[in-house]
Write a protein that holds these residues in place. Structure first.
Motif, PDB file in Angstrom:
ATOM      1  N   SER A  18       0.830  -1.201   0.000  1.00 29.28           N
ATOM      2  CA  SER A  18       0.000   0.000   0.000  1.00 29.28           C
ATOM      3  C   SER A  18       0.863   1.249   0.000  1.00 29.28           C
ATOM      4  N   VAL A  19       0.226   2.347  -0.364  1.00 31.10           N
ATOM      5  CA  VAL A  19       0.905   3.636  -0.429  1.00 31.10           C
ATOM      6  C   VAL A  19       0.015   4.679   0.239  1.00 31.10           C
ATOM      7  N   ALA A  20       0.623   5.516   1.076  1.00 32.91           N
ATOM      8  CA  ALA A  20      -0.043   6.681   1.652  1.00 32.91           C
ATOM      9  C   ALA A  20       0.725   7.912   1.213  1.00 32.91           C
ATOM     10  N   ILE A  21       0.020   8.997   0.905  1.00 34.02           N
ATOM     11  CA  ILE A  21       0.683  10.211   0.437  1.00 34.02           C
ATOM     12  C   ILE A  21       0.442  11.341   1.428  1.00 34.02           C
ATOM     13  N   TYR A  22       1.327  12.320   1.387  1.00 34.11           N
ATOM     14  CA  TYR A  22       1.377  13.366   2.420  1.00 34.11           C
ATOM     15  C   TYR A  22       1.011  14.719   1.840  1.00 34.11           C
ATOM     16  N   MET A  65       8.943   7.797   1.028  1.00 38.09           N
ATOM     17  CA  MET A  65       9.142   8.193  -0.362  1.00 38.09           C
ATOM     18  C   MET A  65       9.508   9.680  -0.404  1.00 38.09           C
ATOM     19  N   TYR A  66      10.387  10.026  -1.335  1.00 38.58           N
ATOM     20  CA  TYR A  66      10.811  11.416  -1.474  1.00 38.58           C
ATOM     21  C   TYR A  66      10.737  11.833  -2.936  1.00 38.58           C
ATOM     22  N   LEU A  67      10.306  13.071  -3.154  1.00 37.89           N
ATOM     23  CA  LEU A  67      10.277  13.661  -4.490  1.00 37.89           C
ATOM     24  C   LEU A  67      11.126  14.924  -4.450  1.00 37.89           C
ATOM     25  N   ASN A  68      12.246  14.889  -5.186  1.00 42.09           N
ATOM     26  CA  ASN A  68      13.184  16.022  -5.187  1.00 42.09           C
ATOM     27  C   ASN A  68      13.601  16.416  -3.772  1.00 42.09           C
ATOM     28  N   GLY A  69      13.826  15.409  -2.938  1.00 46.09           N
ATOM     29  CA  GLY A  69      14.293  15.639  -1.585  1.00 46.09           C
ATOM     30  C   GLY A  69      13.203  15.962  -0.583  1.00 46.09           C
ATOM     31  N   GLU A  70      11.949  16.130  -1.039  1.00 48.07           N
ATOM     32  CA  GLU A  70      10.836  16.442  -0.141  1.00 48.07           C
ATOM     33  C   GLU A  70      10.033  15.178   0.148  1.00 48.07           C
ATOM     34  N   PHE A  71       9.651  15.005   1.403  1.00 48.95           N
ATOM     35  CA  PHE A  71       8.868  13.839   1.792  1.00 48.95           C
ATOM     36  C   PHE A  71       7.547  13.807   1.037  1.00 48.95           C
ATOM     37  N   PHE A  72       7.219  12.645   0.478  1.00 45.96           N
ATOM     38  CA  PHE A  72       6.030  12.497  -0.370  1.00 45.96           C
ATOM     39  C   PHE A  72       5.001  11.536   0.224  1.00 45.96           C
ATOM     40  N   GLY A  73       5.470  10.519   0.956  1.00 43.63           N
ATOM     41  CA  GLY A  73       4.552   9.536   1.525  1.00 43.63           C
ATOM     42  C   GLY A  73       5.300   8.285   1.955  1.00 43.63           C
ATOM     43  N   VAL A 102       7.969   0.749  -6.514  1.00 46.74           N
ATOM     44  CA  VAL A 102       6.616   1.236  -6.230  1.00 46.74           C
ATOM     45  C   VAL A 102       6.632   2.761  -6.118  1.00 46.74           C
ATOM     46  N   SER A 103       7.609   3.289  -5.390  1.00 48.88           N
ATOM     47  CA  SER A 103       7.715   4.734  -5.214  1.00 48.88           C
ATOM     48  C   SER A 103       7.880   5.448  -6.549  1.00 48.88           C
ATOM     49  N   LEU A 104       8.730   4.926  -7.418  1.00 45.49           N
ATOM     50  CA  LEU A 104       8.964   5.555  -8.721  1.00 45.49           C
ATOM     51  C   LEU A 104       7.706   5.538  -9.584  1.00 45.49           C
ATOM     52  N   VAL A 105       6.963   4.427  -9.552  1.00 46.15           N
ATOM     53  CA  VAL A 105       5.742   4.323 -10.353  1.00 46.15           C
ATOM     54  C   VAL A 105       4.707   5.335  -9.877  1.00 46.15           C
ATOM     55  N   VAL A 106       4.495   5.409  -8.561  1.00 46.27           N
ATOM     56  CA  VAL A 106       3.495   6.335  -8.017  1.00 46.27           C
ATOM     57  C   VAL A 106       3.914   7.782  -8.243  1.00 46.27           C
ATOM     58  N   ILE A 107       5.156   8.103  -7.917  1.00 43.95           N
ATOM     59  CA  ILE A 107       5.626   9.478  -8.069  1.00 43.95           C
ATOM     60  C   ILE A 107       5.645   9.886  -9.535  1.00 43.95           C
ATOM     61  N   THR A 119       3.843  13.127 -10.721  1.00 45.29           N
ATOM     62  CA  THR A 119       4.645  14.200 -11.292  1.00 45.29           C
ATOM     63  C   THR A 119       4.028  14.707 -12.584  1.00 45.29           C
ATOM     64  N   SER A 120       3.554  13.788 -13.433  1.00 44.49           N
ATOM     65  CA  SER A 120       2.927  14.192 -14.690  1.00 44.49           C
ATOM     66  C   SER A 120       1.685  15.028 -14.433  1.00 44.49           C
ATOM     67  N   ILE A 121       0.852  14.565 -13.496  1.00 42.45           N
ATOM     68  CA  ILE A 121      -0.386  15.288 -13.196  1.00 42.45           C
ATOM     69  C   ILE A 121      -0.078  16.634 -12.563  1.00 42.45           C
ATOM     70  N   ARG A 122       0.882  16.660 -11.636  1.00 42.62           N
ATOM     71  CA  ARG A 122       1.201  17.924 -10.975  1.00 42.62           C
ATOM     72  C   ARG A 122       1.839  18.916 -11.940  1.00 42.62           C
ATOM     73  N   THR A 123       2.606  18.420 -12.912  1.00 47.93           N
ATOM     74  CA  THR A 123       3.158  19.309 -13.936  1.00 47.93           C
ATOM     75  C   THR A 123       2.030  19.943 -14.733  1.00 47.93           C
ATOM     76  N   LEU A 124       1.048  19.138 -15.094  1.00 48.78           N
ATOM     77  CA  LEU A 124      -0.116  19.649 -15.801  1.00 48.78           C
ATOM     78  C   LEU A 124      -0.830  20.715 -14.965  1.00 48.78           C
ATOM     79  N   ILE A 125      -1.089  20.391 -13.695  1.00 51.96           N
ATOM     80  CA  ILE A 125      -1.815  21.318 -12.825  1.00 51.96           C
ATOM     81  C   ILE A 125      -1.023  22.609 -12.635  1.00 51.96           C
ATOM     82  N   SER A 126       0.292  22.498 -12.444  1.00 52.07           N
ATOM     83  CA  SER A 126       1.113  23.689 -12.262  1.00 52.07           C
ATOM     84  C   SER A 126       1.105  24.563 -13.513  1.00 52.07           C
TER      85      SER A 126
END
Length: 375
Positions: free
Chosen positions: A39-43, A118-126, A153-158, A162-169
């Motif tokens: 399972s995965v939880a996100i922050y 899990m970390y994304l660009n050094g920031e805690f992700f979940g 698992v972390s790479l697949v989820v992130i 990342t794609s969705i957040r790039t779109l939203i940004s």
């Protein structure tokens, strides 16, 4: 000889994220059959909330539609301090734990756990979790493979996020360039998206929403009015009442929003991602009303997608309880009274009651994301 049995084939083609996680779980189980749950939880750093997101646990669902303050979960904070995976080969050590996460896992009967931050660009992700009903199963051989699979698992989820957040940004930046901050502040979007998540989460048992659906309603709801990018400033920023022709122009923004989103999804190569119909529906139908008097299509009742009905209630509640140049902020009690008047005719009654049932959370969000002098 070619390998005709690629256990991770789902990772090489378009597939829903839940299917990719199941593929990873199946591949891992072939070597270690004691892995019963992945399972995965996100922050959410803005609210300090850790939220269940996705799992591959067969018929067992010990943690769904669940969120908790990370600051109140001492054992998970210890993992963050170390920055490394934690292995517990006998979960009985947490038998006296008072935290709901600990209690639910114990009630399900799990015996051992592996948890990796899990970390994304050094920031805690979940977190990534592996659970087993057996105890003392995480030996050196297992841990070698679990470390690799946890990162996978972390790479697949992130990667998907990342794609969705790039779109939203990108959309947010386009909206700012279009001078829309005067009509939709960042605080408004923070509030209404979290109000929408509260409604979706409350309705999940009745409508069968999973954690992915709830999270995507939260992610996509800030884009509901993206079509206003295409509305002329003379109409959009007019301080007085709109005349008939100007109202007709304003009423085109849901269709413009759908066109913008479809174009951007195509440009980003995201048009086949699972759950993106939620985004399309939110943008195109959030001004439809149950009695058919809404726009742009005059849809009625169940013709309106549920995510659109959810966002409509969240948006109206925030508009009522926020200060505007033409009105003072309403009290929550007055806003609830108005929502109940609209329930069943304009707004979905289930969505209205789901919001009203969670007053304490609404107040917390309102207080956390207040307007400032810059909006």
């Amino acid at each position: 000889m070619p390998n005709d049995h690629d256990t991770l084939d789902a990772l090489n083609r378009y597939a829903p994220l839940s299917e990719k996680l199941k593929s990873l779980h199946d591949a891992l189980s072939r070597r270690f059959d004691f892995i019963d749950r992945v399972s995965v939880a996100i922050y959410d750093p803005k609210t300090d909330e850790l939220k269940t997101f996705i799992h591959s646990s067969g018929g067992d669902h010990p943690l769904v539609q669940y969120q908790a303050k990370l600051s109140e979960a001492g054992s998970l904070q210890e993992i963050l301090k170390s920055g490394k995976p934690r292995i517990v080969n006998d979960l009985a050590i947490f038998a006296e734990g008072l935290h709901e996460h600990t209690r639910r896992i114990a009630e399900q009967g799990y015996g051992a756990s592996y948890t990796m931050p899990m970390y994304l660009n050094g920031e805690f992700f979940g977190f990534v979790f592996f659970n087993s009903y057996r105890k003392n199963v995480f030996d050196e051989e297992a841990l070698h493979f679990l470390d690799v699979f946890a990162h996978l698992v972390s790479l697949v989820v992130i990667g998907e996020f990342t794609s969705i957040r790039t779109l939203i940004s990108t959309v947010h930046t386009a909206r700012d360039f279009a001078n829309l901050r005067d009509t939709e502040t960042g605080a408004h979007l923070d509030r209404m998206s979290r109000y929408a998540r509260i409604v979706a989460k409350e309705l999940a048992p009745k409508y069968g929403f999973d954690d992915e659906y709830v999270e995507h309603v939260f992610l996509f709801s800030p884009l509901h009015d993206i079509g206003k990018i295409g509305i002329p400033d003379s109409v959009l920023l007019k301080t007085g009442l709109l005349d008939t022709s100007e109202r007709e122009i304003m009423r085109t923004h849901p269709q413009k929003g759908r066109q913008i989103i479809d174009t951007m999804l195509l440009d980003f190569g995201l048009e086949s991602f699972e759950y993106l119909n939620i985004l399309r529906n939110i943008a195109e139908y959030h001004h439809e009303t149950l009695d058919g008097s809404g726009y742009p299509y005059g849809l009625r009742g169940d013709e309106i997608p549920m995510e659109s009905r959810i966002v409509a209630v969240a948006d109206v509640f925030d508009a009522l309880t926020s200060h505007r140049p033409y009105k003072e902020a309403w009290s929550i009690d007055d806003a609830f009274q108005e929502l109940r008047k609209l329930a069943g005719s304009k707004l979905d009654a289930d969505c209205v009651e789901a919001l009203i049932k969670n007053r304490a959370q609404l107040e917390e969000i309102r207080d956390r994301f207040q307007e400032d002098s810059y909006g």
